[in-house]
Design a protein around this motif. Structure first.
Motif, PDB file in Angstrom:
ATOM      1  N   PHE A  38       0.812  -1.222   0.000  1.00 31.77           N
ATOM      2  CA  PHE A  38       0.000   0.000   0.000  1.00 31.77           C
ATOM      3  C   PHE A  38       0.846   1.272   0.000  1.00 31.77           C
ATOM      4  O   PHE A  38       0.555   2.207  -0.742  1.00 31.77           O
ATOM      5  CB  PHE A  38      -0.980   0.002   1.167  1.00 31.77           C
ATOM      6  CG  PHE A  38      -2.193  -0.859   0.949  1.00 31.77           C
ATOM      7  CD1 PHE A  38      -2.232  -1.843  -0.039  1.00 31.77           C
ATOM      8  CD2 PHE A  38      -3.307  -0.704   1.743  1.00 31.77           C
ATOM      9  CE1 PHE A  38      -3.347  -2.647  -0.232  1.00 31.77           C
ATOM     10  CE2 PHE A  38      -4.437  -1.502   1.555  1.00 31.77           C
ATOM     11  CZ  PHE A  38      -4.457  -2.468   0.577  1.00 31.77           C
ATOM     12  N   LYS A  39       1.869   1.334   0.833  1.00 30.67           N
ATOM     13  CA  LYS A  39       2.706   2.541   0.885  1.00 30.67           C
ATOM     14  C   LYS A  39       3.431   2.770  -0.444  1.00 30.67           C
ATOM     15  O   LYS A  39       3.573   3.902  -0.889  1.00 30.67           O
ATOM     16  CB  LYS A  39       3.688   2.475   2.040  1.00 30.67           C
ATOM     17  CG  LYS A  39       3.022   2.666   3.382  1.00 30.67           C
ATOM     18  CD  LYS A  39       4.015   2.701   4.513  1.00 30.67           C
ATOM     19  CE  LYS A  39       3.251   2.858   5.825  1.00 30.67           C
ATOM     20  NZ  LYS A  39       4.138   2.955   6.959  1.00 30.67           N
ATOM     21  N   LEU A  40       3.873   1.700  -1.083  1.00 30.92           N
ATOM     22  CA  LEU A  40       4.509   1.815  -2.396  1.00 30.92           C
ATOM     23  C   LEU A  40       3.512   2.347  -3.420  1.00 30.92           C
ATOM     24  O   LEU A  40       3.813   3.304  -4.137  1.00 30.92           O
ATOM     25  CB  LEU A  40       5.051   0.463  -2.855  1.00 30.92           C
ATOM     26  CG  LEU A  40       5.538   0.396  -4.303  1.00 30.92           C
ATOM     27  CD1 LEU A  40       6.746   1.296  -4.513  1.00 30.92           C
ATOM     28  CD2 LEU A  40       5.844  -1.038  -4.703  1.00 30.92           C
ATOM     29  N   PHE A  41       2.342   1.746  -3.475  1.00 34.39           N
ATOM     30  CA  PHE A  41       1.342   2.193  -4.440  1.00 34.39           C
ATOM     31  C   PHE A  41       0.979   3.662  -4.225  1.00 34.39           C
ATOM     32  O   PHE A  41       0.852   4.418  -5.177  1.00 34.39           O
ATOM     33  CB  PHE A  41       0.080   1.328  -4.354  1.00 34.39           C
ATOM     34  CG  PHE A  41       0.277  -0.109  -4.783  1.00 34.39           C
ATOM     35  CD1 PHE A  41       1.200  -0.458  -5.755  1.00 34.39           C
ATOM     36  CD2 PHE A  41      -0.481  -1.116  -4.217  1.00 34.39           C
ATOM     37  CE1 PHE A  41       1.367  -1.780  -6.159  1.00 34.39           C
ATOM     38  CE2 PHE A  41      -0.337  -2.438  -4.612  1.00 34.39           C
ATOM     39  CZ  PHE A  41       0.596  -2.770  -5.582  1.00 34.39           C
ATOM     40  N   GLN A  42       0.847   4.057  -2.972  1.00 35.61           N
ATOM     41  CA  GLN A  42       0.537   5.447  -2.662  1.00 35.61           C
ATOM     42  C   GLN A  42       1.651   6.376  -3.119  1.00 35.61           C
ATOM     43  O   GLN A  42       1.411   7.404  -3.732  1.00 35.61           O
ATOM     44  CB  GLN A  42       0.333   5.609  -1.155  1.00 35.61           C
ATOM     45  CG  GLN A  42      -0.995   6.116  -0.782  1.00 35.61           C
ATOM     46  CD  GLN A  42      -1.181   6.116   0.731  1.00 35.61           C
ATOM     47  OE1 GLN A  42      -0.342   5.655   1.505  1.00 35.61           O
ATOM     48  NE2 GLN A  42      -2.297   6.627   1.152  1.00 35.61           N
ATOM     49  N   ALA A  43       2.878   6.017  -2.814  1.00 38.89           N
ATOM     50  CA  ALA A  43       4.026   6.857  -3.156  1.00 38.89           C
ATOM     51  C   ALA A  43       4.206   6.993  -4.664  1.00 38.89           C
ATOM     52  O   ALA A  43       4.621   8.051  -5.148  1.00 38.89           O
ATOM     53  CB  ALA A  43       5.290   6.292  -2.518  1.00 38.89           C
ATOM     54  N   LEU A  44       3.897   5.948  -5.412  1.00 38.12           N
ATOM     55  CA  LEU A  44       4.070   5.982  -6.863  1.00 38.12           C
ATOM     56  C   LEU A  44       3.154   6.984  -7.544  1.00 38.12           C
ATOM     57  O   LEU A  44       3.513   7.542  -8.583  1.00 38.12           O
ATOM     58  CB  LEU A  44       3.836   4.595  -7.465  1.00 38.12           C
ATOM     59  CG  LEU A  44       4.931   3.568  -7.232  1.00 38.12           C
ATOM     60  CD1 LEU A  44       4.472   2.189  -7.678  1.00 38.12           C
ATOM     61  CD2 LEU A  44       6.205   3.964  -7.942  1.00 38.12           C
ATOM     62  N   VAL A  45       1.982   7.209  -6.995  1.00 37.38           N
ATOM     63  CA  VAL A  45       1.016   8.090  -7.655  1.00 37.38           C
ATOM     64  C   VAL A  45       0.875   9.453  -6.984  1.00 37.38           C
ATOM     65  O   VAL A  45       0.163  10.315  -7.495  1.00 37.38           O
ATOM     66  CB  VAL A  45      -0.370   7.411  -7.770  1.00 37.38           C
ATOM     67  CG1 VAL A  45      -0.267   6.139  -8.603  1.00 37.38           C
ATOM     68  CG2 VAL A  45      -0.976   7.134  -6.416  1.00 37.38           C
ATOM     69  N   ASP A  52      11.189   8.304  -2.817  1.00 37.59           N
ATOM     70  CA  ASP A  52      12.471   7.864  -2.277  1.00 37.59           C
ATOM     71  C   ASP A  52      12.520   6.337  -2.286  1.00 37.59           C
ATOM     72  O   ASP A  52      11.878   5.681  -1.467  1.00 37.59           O
ATOM     73  CB  ASP A  52      12.649   8.405  -0.857  1.00 37.59           C
ATOM     74  CG  ASP A  52      14.002   8.081  -0.274  1.00 37.59           C
ATOM     75  OD1 ASP A  52      14.821   7.383  -0.927  1.00 37.59           O
ATOM     76  OD2 ASP A  52      14.266   8.527   0.861  1.00 37.59           O
ATOM     77  N   GLU A  53      13.271   5.785  -3.222  1.00 39.10           N
ATOM     78  CA  GLU A  53      13.353   4.329  -3.367  1.00 39.10           C
ATOM     79  C   GLU A  53      13.858   3.635  -2.109  1.00 39.10           C
ATOM     80  O   GLU A  53      13.518   2.485  -1.863  1.00 39.10           O
ATOM     81  CB  GLU A  53      14.266   3.969  -4.541  1.00 39.10           C
ATOM     82  CG  GLU A  53      13.685   4.309  -5.881  1.00 39.10           C
ATOM     83  CD  GLU A  53      14.564   3.878  -7.035  1.00 39.10           C
ATOM     84  OE1 GLU A  53      15.585   3.189  -6.811  1.00 39.10           O
ATOM     85  OE2 GLU A  53      14.227   4.226  -8.170  1.00 39.10           O
ATOM     86  N   SER A  54      14.670   4.311  -1.320  1.00 40.41           N
ATOM     87  CA  SER A  54      15.239   3.684  -0.121  1.00 40.41           C
ATOM     88  C   SER A  54      14.165   3.361   0.928  1.00 40.41           C
ATOM     89  O   SER A  54      14.442   2.625   1.870  1.00 40.41           O
ATOM     90  CB  SER A  54      16.326   4.566   0.487  1.00 40.41           C
ATOM     91  OG  SER A  54      15.772   5.758   1.015  1.00 40.41           O
ATOM     92  N   ASN A  55      12.962   3.878   0.766  1.00 41.65           N
ATOM     93  CA  ASN A  55      11.868   3.593   1.708  1.00 41.65           C
ATOM     94  C   ASN A  55      11.191   2.255   1.449  1.00 41.65           C
ATOM     95  O   ASN A  55      10.309   1.863   2.208  1.00 41.65           O
ATOM     96  CB  ASN A  55      10.803   4.700   1.641  1.00 41.65           C
ATOM     97  CG  ASN A  55      11.290   5.998   2.213  1.00 41.65           C
ATOM     98  OD1 ASN A  55      12.144   6.027   3.078  1.00 41.65           O
ATOM     99  ND2 ASN A  55      10.742   7.089   1.711  1.00 41.65           N
ATOM    100  N   PHE A  56      11.599   1.548   0.377  1.00 41.46           N
ATOM    101  CA  PHE A  56      10.877   0.346  -0.029  1.00 41.46           C
ATOM    102  C   PHE A  56      11.818  -0.831  -0.243  1.00 41.46           C
ATOM    103  O   PHE A  56      12.972  -0.662  -0.623  1.00 41.46           O
ATOM    104  CB  PHE A  56      10.092   0.624  -1.320  1.00 41.46           C
ATOM    105  CG  PHE A  56       9.161   1.789  -1.171  1.00 41.46           C
ATOM    106  CD1 PHE A  56       7.964   1.644  -0.496  1.00 41.46           C
ATOM    107  CD2 PHE A  56       9.506   3.032  -1.658  1.00 41.46           C
ATOM    108  CE1 PHE A  56       7.118   2.718  -0.325  1.00 41.46           C
ATOM    109  CE2 PHE A  56       8.671   4.115  -1.498  1.00 41.46           C
ATOM    110  CZ  PHE A  56       7.475   3.956  -0.820  1.00 41.46           C
TER     111      PHE A  56
END
Length: 94
Positions: A38-45, A52-56
């Protein structure tokens, strides 16, 4: 039914509504096991913040790990853009 997959794990299903050139658009239903993304999907859009790629987890960011399964036909896709507020998904086939 078309399943959205991360590696060999089914994380939801999608309905393809339209295509435009290389892009595919539709709606989705995510399963409980997709919560880790969910956090990745949110950050992408999210347009107003720096991604910040380092968060994933690095595995989450590898496009080679994302697939659709359409009745056993496995197709590689880009990391999907998922818009929670609109129940909208967009991606490209690899």
């Amino acid at each position: 039914m078309i399943y959205l997959m991360f590696k060999d794990e089914i994380i939801g299903n999608i309905t393809i509504d339209s295509t435009e050139h290389a892009w595919v658009y539709g709606s989705y239903v995510l399963y409980k096991n997709a919560k880790k993304f969910f956090k990745l999907f949110q950050a992408l859009v999210e347009e107003d913040s720096f991604f910040d790629e380092s968060n994933f987890d690095t595995e989450f960011l590898k496009e080679d790990n994302w697939f659709l399964n359409d009745n056993g036909n496995i197709m590689g896709i880009t990391i999907p853009a998922i818009y929670f507020e609109d129940n909208f998904i967009a991606f490209r086939f690899r």
